[in-house]
Write an enzyme that holds these catalytic residues in place. Structure first.
Site, PDB file in Angstrom:
ATOM      1  N   HIS A 236       0.866  -1.184   0.000  1.00  0.00           N
ATOM      2  CA  HIS A 236       0.000   0.000   0.000  1.00  0.00           C
ATOM      3  C   HIS A 236       0.906   1.239   0.000  1.00  0.00           C
ATOM      4  O   HIS A 236       0.972   1.993   0.972  1.00  0.00           O
ATOM      5  CB  HIS A 236      -0.947  -0.022   1.207  1.00  0.00           C
ATOM      6  CG  HIS A 236      -2.106   0.926   1.104  1.00  0.00           C
ATOM      7  ND1 HIS A 236      -3.431   0.515   1.186  1.00  0.00           N
ATOM      8  CD2 HIS A 236      -2.159   2.267   0.928  1.00  0.00           C
ATOM      9  CE1 HIS A 236      -4.226   1.572   1.069  1.00  0.00           C
ATOM     10  NE2 HIS A 236      -3.474   2.655   0.916  1.00  0.00           N
ATOM     11  N   GLU A 282      -4.111   0.247  -5.496  1.00  0.00           N
ATOM     12  CA  GLU A 282      -4.284   1.413  -6.365  1.00  0.00           C
ATOM     13  C   GLU A 282      -3.029   1.776  -7.165  1.00  0.00           C
ATOM     14  O   GLU A 282      -2.448   2.847  -6.987  1.00  0.00           O
ATOM     15  CB  GLU A 282      -4.745   2.612  -5.528  1.00  0.00           C
ATOM     16  CG  GLU A 282      -6.038   2.337  -4.795  1.00  0.00           C
ATOM     17  CD  GLU A 282      -6.577   3.551  -4.039  1.00  0.00           C
ATOM     18  OE1 GLU A 282      -5.867   4.576  -3.951  1.00  0.00           O
ATOM     19  OE2 GLU A 282      -7.705   3.484  -3.549  1.00  0.00           O
ATOM     20  N   TYR A 413     -14.721   5.576  -4.304  1.00  0.00           N
ATOM     21  CA  TYR A 413     -15.214   6.547  -3.337  1.00  0.00           C
ATOM     22  C   TYR A 413     -16.305   7.449  -3.891  1.00  0.00           C
ATOM     23  O   TYR A 413     -17.223   7.826  -3.190  1.00  0.00           O
ATOM     24  CB  TYR A 413     -14.065   7.447  -2.858  1.00  0.00           C
ATOM     25  CG  TYR A 413     -13.123   6.792  -1.884  1.00  0.00           C
ATOM     26  CD1 TYR A 413     -12.171   5.872  -2.300  1.00  0.00           C
ATOM     27  CD2 TYR A 413     -13.183   7.104  -0.526  1.00  0.00           C
ATOM     28  CE1 TYR A 413     -11.300   5.284  -1.403  1.00  0.00           C
ATOM     29  CE2 TYR A 413     -12.313   6.521   0.383  1.00  0.00           C
ATOM     30  CZ  TYR A 413     -11.375   5.611  -0.065  1.00  0.00           C
ATOM     31  OH  TYR A 413     -10.529   5.031   0.838  1.00  0.00           O
ATOM     32  N   GLU A 495     -12.545  -0.226  -0.989  1.00  0.00           N
ATOM     33  CA  GLU A 495     -12.458   0.972  -0.151  1.00  0.00           C
ATOM     34  C   GLU A 495     -13.572   1.895  -0.574  1.00  0.00           C
ATOM     35  O   GLU A 495     -13.828   2.075  -1.769  1.00  0.00           O
ATOM     36  CB  GLU A 495     -11.135   1.741  -0.331  1.00  0.00           C
ATOM     37  CG  GLU A 495      -9.962   1.217   0.444  1.00  0.00           C
ATOM     38  CD  GLU A 495      -8.712   2.066   0.236  1.00  0.00           C
ATOM     39  OE1 GLU A 495      -8.827   3.303   0.059  1.00  0.00           O
ATOM     40  OE2 GLU A 495      -7.627   1.482   0.225  1.00  0.00           O
ATOM     41  N   TRP A 545     -13.433   2.468   4.409  1.00  0.00           N
ATOM     42  CA  TRP A 545     -12.204   3.172   4.759  1.00  0.00           C
ATOM     43  C   TRP A 545     -12.579   4.342   5.646  1.00  0.00           C
ATOM     44  O   TRP A 545     -13.237   5.242   5.189  1.00  0.00           O
ATOM     45  CB  TRP A 545     -11.482   3.680   3.502  1.00  0.00           C
ATOM     46  CG  TRP A 545     -10.185   4.315   3.878  1.00  0.00           C
ATOM     47  CD1 TRP A 545      -9.968   5.621   4.246  1.00  0.00           C
ATOM     48  CD2 TRP A 545      -8.925   3.650   3.989  1.00  0.00           C
ATOM     49  NE1 TRP A 545      -8.651   5.808   4.576  1.00  0.00           N
ATOM     50  CE2 TRP A 545      -7.990   4.626   4.428  1.00  0.00           C
ATOM     51  CE3 TRP A 545      -8.493   2.330   3.777  1.00  0.00           C
ATOM     52  CZ2 TRP A 545      -6.643   4.306   4.654  1.00  0.00           C
ATOM     53  CZ3 TRP A 545      -7.162   2.039   3.998  1.00  0.00           C
ATOM     54  CH2 TRP A 545      -6.251   3.028   4.421  1.00  0.00           C
TER      55      TRP A 545
END
Ligand code: GBH
Length: 601
Positions: A236, A282, A413, A495, A545
């Protein structure tokens, strides 16, 4: 050879700096599992060049890596592993609801009304997520080597909004037992965290740090003990600094073997205790972070505009290699990588905007999803661009890359509008100095002025200008993923979350804990997933998240995504109202019972 051995011994002592018996240091180094790692400059010490630190190459140790490139780091006062204590039942009482059914009961039960045609399928996995550098702290403890993020936040002028680092963060490295107990107490089914590569390999490759392997083993075992399934991400963003210094990190094909070696150690050690693995988080984001700021990291001759795509190229090889490696090691958990992005809404129904939307898919999700889900290669618009400088994937590579994600894991998101640049797509594509080049897709958070010019939805904190609540678009997004990439194992939203506006400015704890926009985000997001499921989209899991407020990278602790509040002076945690809203979706619509687990058996 003798000198190399001495150097190795020194490094072994260095990586076990906090253990009381340094005499046991050599036995804390377990043999590297592949023959490709030899006792050369990358084991225990390393040869680097860094223009800010020195002009010629020298041999440096673990201490040098910290001292030369990062400098002093802060330490928490609480720096041994803490035991969990029971969560007081008074903390488990939900807040009064934000939404009421037509006959409000006045009880403190959020989401009182229920659509009986919705439900999460049996086995739907849901939980909360974190990432190593954002949560752990203990930056230098137990042999951790520095990552590029230690440098970015300690050294790079202007990189952080408030000069905050991950040195201590949530002190999760020592408080994980309590943190896992706290989510278990709400019945959370899975906890997704990442492993710090530079803890396991302080230099990124070479010597292995046994203490770090044992640490994550205990994190995993604690999850299991509390009835929480561990989900593990290998990378990450916290690239071992040494690998950036040695060869430019993800810009070099050398990263592939080092990543595979790291993956092999981790897969071999934890094996089938972990039902879900994510290789990288990501890649669009961390590849677009290249070029890294000038003068702090090893220079590379790769032109800056090409760097994200060289990174992406190596990510695809590393990820797919890790997938096959896991299978060959008998790992039976699912393996995926976490892609990211949002639904791309055409601003108007013009064909130019439709083209812009397609280019945006191709330069974002498609960059990694087409190769892994469709044909081992880049989508057309991206391929047209990168084939000027990237090598084509060979047929063998395409075959290796295709089909290497068991689940379409998407960090989703928000959503945005897309439209063609004013000068037109074609002229932008020809014009390197157009700020929208090379994707040449313009974006907006608002409807066009002829449609009223409204935001797509309420804005998050100003430190996350990219984030608006756009939950209305989630069902369309999930359909799009299902139709375009046809993931056989379904889709997981790995997420999603929201930064409550101006939360950092609130000073009264009870005010902080009551977070209405984040709560409505979670309520509506879960309903959007339920709508998609009811329409036949195979959504298999989701991860909110974040487990708690944490280091929001360059935004420090100013921008808050936590489902729990954290007092960064005392390290006290407290559930926010949104956490109850989130859990309540599964209480209301889940087929599996939500079972709070308070104390270890
Ligand atoms: C996630 O990325 C990360 O995985 C996680 O670590 C992080 O804490 C979380 O987001 C919340 O931010 O500022 O306009 O350049 C989400 C995807 C992609 C969103 C990069 C922010 C920067 C947009 N992120 N994006 S901009």
């Amino acid at each position: 050879m003798k000198m190399l051995f001495l150097i190795l011994m020194q490094a072994a002592l260095a990586v076990s700096q906090n253990s009381s018996s340094n005499a046991s240091a050599p036995s804390s180094i377990i043999p590297t599992p592949t023959a490709s790692i030899s006792l050369n400059g990358s084991s225990g010490t390393t040869t680097v060049s860094n223009p800010t630190a020195f002009s010629s190459s020298i041999v440096i140790t673990w201490n040098d890596l910290w001292d030369l490139f990062v400098g002093p780091v802060s330490m928490a006062t609480m720096n041994t592993t803490m035991a969990a204590t029971p969560i007081p039942t008074s903390e488990l009482i939900p807040p009064p609801g934000l939404y009421y059914s037509s006959f409000p009961t006045g009880q403190q039960i959020p989401m009182a009304s229920k659509n009986s045609s919705w439900s999460f399928p049996k086995g739907f996995w849901w939980g909360v997520a974190s990432a190593a550098y954002q949560a752990e702290g203990a930056a230098k403890a137990e042999g951790r080597g520095p990552s590029i993020w230690d440098v970015l936040l300690h050294r790079v002028t202007g990189y952080t909004v408030a000069n905050q680092t991950g040195d201590i963060a949530d002190n999760h490295y020592y408080m994980y037992k309590q943190d896992i107990a706290r989510i278990a107490a709400l019945g959370v089914k899975t906890y997704s965290f990442s492993i710090s590569w530079s803890r396991i390999f302080p230099f990124g490759n070479g010597q292995i740090n046994q203490e770090a392997l044992e640490h994550y083993d205990d994190v995993i075992n604690t999850c299991i003990e509390y009835g929480v399934e561990p989900s593990v991400t290998l990378f990450h963003w916290d690239l071992p600094l040494n690998l950036q210094n040695l060869y430019g990190g993800w810009l070099s094909s050398e990263i592939v073997d080092d990543f595979l070696n790291y993956a092999k150690v981790v897969f071999s050690y934890y094996g089938n205790k972990v039902p879900r693995w994510f290789t990288v988080n990501e890649p669009i984001v961390f590849c677009d972070d290249y070029p890294l700021p000038d003068n702090y990291f090893t220079n590379t001759s790769i032109p800056k505009y090409q760097q994200p795509y060289w990174c992406g190229h190596h990510v695809l090889l590393a990820h797919s290699g890790a997938y096959h490696l896991a299978r060959s090691l008998g790992i039976n958990g699912t393996i995926s990588f976490k892609n990211n992005g949002g639904y791309k809404i055409p601003l108007t129904n013009s064909s130019a905007d439709a083209r812009a939307v397609q280019r945006a898919w191709d330069f974002n999700e498609g960059w990694f999803a087409n190769p892994t889900f469709i044909n081992g290669d880049y989508p057309t618009n991206l391929k047209d661009f990168v084939s000027d400088f990237l090598p084509d994937f060979t047929d063998a590579e395409k075959q290796m890359i295709n089909g290497t994600a068991d689940v379409f894991a998407h960090d989703a998101y928000t959503s945005q509008f897309y439209f063609a640049p004013d000068a037109g797509i074609d002229s932008c594509v020809q014009n390197k100095s157009n700020p929208l080049w090379p994707s040449c897709a313009n974006t907006s958070y608002t409807y066009s002025s002829s449609d009223g010019g409204w935001n797509v939805g309420p804005a998050a904190d100003p430190l996350s200008p990219w984030l608006h609540k756009a939950t209305d678009w989630v069902p369309a997004f999930l359909h799009y993923i299902a139709d375009t990439w046809k993931p056989a194992g379904g889709i997981a939203v790995t997420e999603f979350g929201f930064a409550e506006p101006f939360e950092v400015q609130k000073t009264i704890k009870a005010d902080i804990l009551f977070d209405p926009i984040r709560s409505s985000y979670y309520k509506d997001y879960m309903e959007a997933i339920l709508i998609a499921i009811s329409e036949g989209v195979n959504v298999v899991g989701c991860l909110a998240w974040s487990i708690f407020d944490n280091l929001e990278w360059s935004d420090g602790y100013q921008d808050k995504f936590g489902l729990q509040y954290v007092n960064f002076t005392t390290q006290e945690r407290a559930y926010k109202a949104s956490f109850f809203e989130y859990v309540n979706a599964f209480v209301t619509y889940g087929q599996d019972e939500v079972v709070p687990h308070y104390v270890p058996s």
